[in-house]
Scaffold this active site. Structure first.
Site, mmCIF file in Angstrom:
data_model
loop_
_atom_site.group_PDB
_atom_site.id
_atom_site.type_symbol
_atom_site.label_atom_id
_atom_site.label_comp_id
_atom_site.label_asym_id
_atom_site.label_seq_id
_atom_site.Cartn_x
_atom_site.Cartn_y
_atom_site.Cartn_z
ATOM 1 N N GLY A 107 1.143 -1.524 0.206
ATOM 2 C CA GLY A 107 -0.328 0.159 0.223
ATOM 3 C C GLY A 107 1.302 1.177 -0.396
ATOM 4 C CD GLN A 130 3.486 5.836 2.985
ATOM 5 O OE1 GLN A 130 2.856 5.017 2.115
ATOM 6 N NE2 GLN A 130 4.292 5.571 3.396
ATOM 7 C CB CYS A 175 5.109 2.159 8.069
ATOM 8 S SG CYS A 175 5.564 3.677 7.321
ATOM 9 C CG LEU A 176 7.218 1.036 1.427
ATOM 10 C CD1 LEU A 176 5.552 1.416 0.663
ATOM 11 C CD2 LEU A 176 7.869 0.394 1.079
ATOM 12 C CG HIS A 225 -0.181 1.165 7.333
ATOM 13 N ND1 HIS A 225 0.260 0.407 8.456
ATOM 14 C CD2 HIS A 225 0.415 1.609 6.811
ATOM 15 C CE1 HIS A 225 1.898 0.564 7.983
ATOM 16 N NE2 HIS A 225 1.736 2.167 7.307
ATOM 17 C CD GLU A 226 -1.252 2.147 2.766
ATOM 18 O OE1 GLU A 226 -0.661 3.696 3.155
ATOM 19 O OE2 GLU A 226 -0.563 1.164 2.429
ATOM 20 C CG HIS A 265 0.199 6.654 5.619
ATOM 21 N ND1 HIS A 265 1.313 6.740 6.478
ATOM 22 C CD2 HIS A 265 0.295 5.489 5.507
ATOM 23 C CE1 HIS A 265 2.334 6.383 6.298
ATOM 24 N NE2 HIS A 265 1.708 4.616 5.963
HETATM 25 O O1 GNR Z 1 4.147 -2.441 2.656
HETATM 26 C C1 GNR Z 1 3.855 -2.860 3.531
HETATM 27 N N1 GNR Z 1 2.906 -3.644 3.978
HETATM 28 C C2 GNR Z 1 2.558 -3.434 4.981
HETATM 29 C C3 GNR Z 1 2.846 -5.174 6.148
HETATM 30 C C4 GNR Z 1 1.633 -5.288 7.137
HETATM 31 C C5 GNR Z 1 0.500 -4.368 7.781
HETATM 32 C C6 GNR Z 1 0.830 -2.544 6.432
HETATM 33 C C7 GNR Z 1 1.513 -2.681 5.291
HETATM 34 S S1 GNR Z 1 1.774 -1.397 4.590
HETATM 35 C C8 GNR Z 1 3.684 -1.409 3.872
HETATM 36 C C9 GNR Z 1 3.233 -0.397 2.532
HETATM 37 C C10 GNR Z 1 3.457 1.376 3.487
HETATM 38 O O2 GNR Z 1 4.021 2.097 4.647
HETATM 39 N N2 GNR Z 1 1.983 2.143 3.367
HETATM 40 O O3 GNR Z 1 1.701 3.033 3.588
HETATM 41 NI NI NI Z 2 2.921 3.028 5.558
#
Ligand code: GNR
Ligand code: NI
Length: 172
Positions: A46, A51, A94-95, A136-137, A140
């Site tokens: 995601g 980001q 998280c990236l 999670h997104e 953000h």
């Molecule tokens: O690549 C991602 N893997 C992930 C694994 C578990 C829960 C959420 C994620 S999202 C993350 C990419 C990211 O940072 N998205 O904002």
């Molecule tokens: Ni993230």
């Protein structure tokens, strides 16, 4: 398609609350394409627009499993309209915070209303990894990060480490 730079901790833009997308036009569709390329290259499941430095309420994701065909999805102005009662714990990455993993408990299922890339209102039900990634997104979009689920002590240690790394990179 263009691969964009992913913003990492401690860049303060990650703490901004993203503003709603006003119109779904060619520029927005180009941004979605570039975000998808960036996400697949990372690789990630995601990516929120903030980001890549665009604090708008837009996210892309692909929760297809390895070996499956790609299932790219873009959610514009997403809103969680229902969450299930069962909670689920998942170790999230998280990236924007490379090499950090945090166990987070969240609702295991939910319904989300959003605008699609055609500009049409949609609603989807999600569970499993998809439900986790959507939450999670959307975090953000509110400027919330996975380290916010840790104790203040653990969070501060991680933030300090990234601050130091950023400083080192600036003088190198
Ligand atoms: O690549 C991602 N893997 C992930 C694994 C578990 C829960 C959420 C994620 S999202 C993350 C990419 C990211 O940072 N998205 O904002
Ligand atoms: Ni993230």
């Amino acid at each position: 398609m263009v691969k964009l730079a992913i913003i990492t901790l401690p860049d303060p833009i990650l703490r901004e609350v993203s503003a709603p997308v006003e119109r779904v036009d060619a520029d927005l569709r180009r941004l979605v394409e570039d975000m998808l390329e960036t996400m697949y290259a990372a690789p990630g499941v995601g990516l929120a627009a903030v980001q890549v430095g665009v604090p708008r309420r837009l996210l892309v994701l692909d929760a297809a499993e390895e070996g499956e065909e790609r299932r790219p999805v873009a959610l514009i102005n997403p809103e969680i309209v229902m969450v299930g009662e069962e909670q689920r714990v998942y170790e999230e990455g998280c990236l924007s915070i490379p090499d950090v993993r945090v166990e987070i408990e969240r609702p295991g299922s939910l319904r989300v209303r959003y605008i699609d890339i055609e500009g049409r209102p949609q609603e989807i039900a999600a569970e499993g990894l998809l439900a986790t990634v959507i939450q999670h997104e959307i975090d953000h979009l509110e400027g919330r990060l996975i380290i916010d689920f840790l104790s203040r002590l653990k969070r501060d240690i991680i933030v300090r480490k990234f601050r130091k790394q950023a400083k080192g990179a600036a003088v190198a």
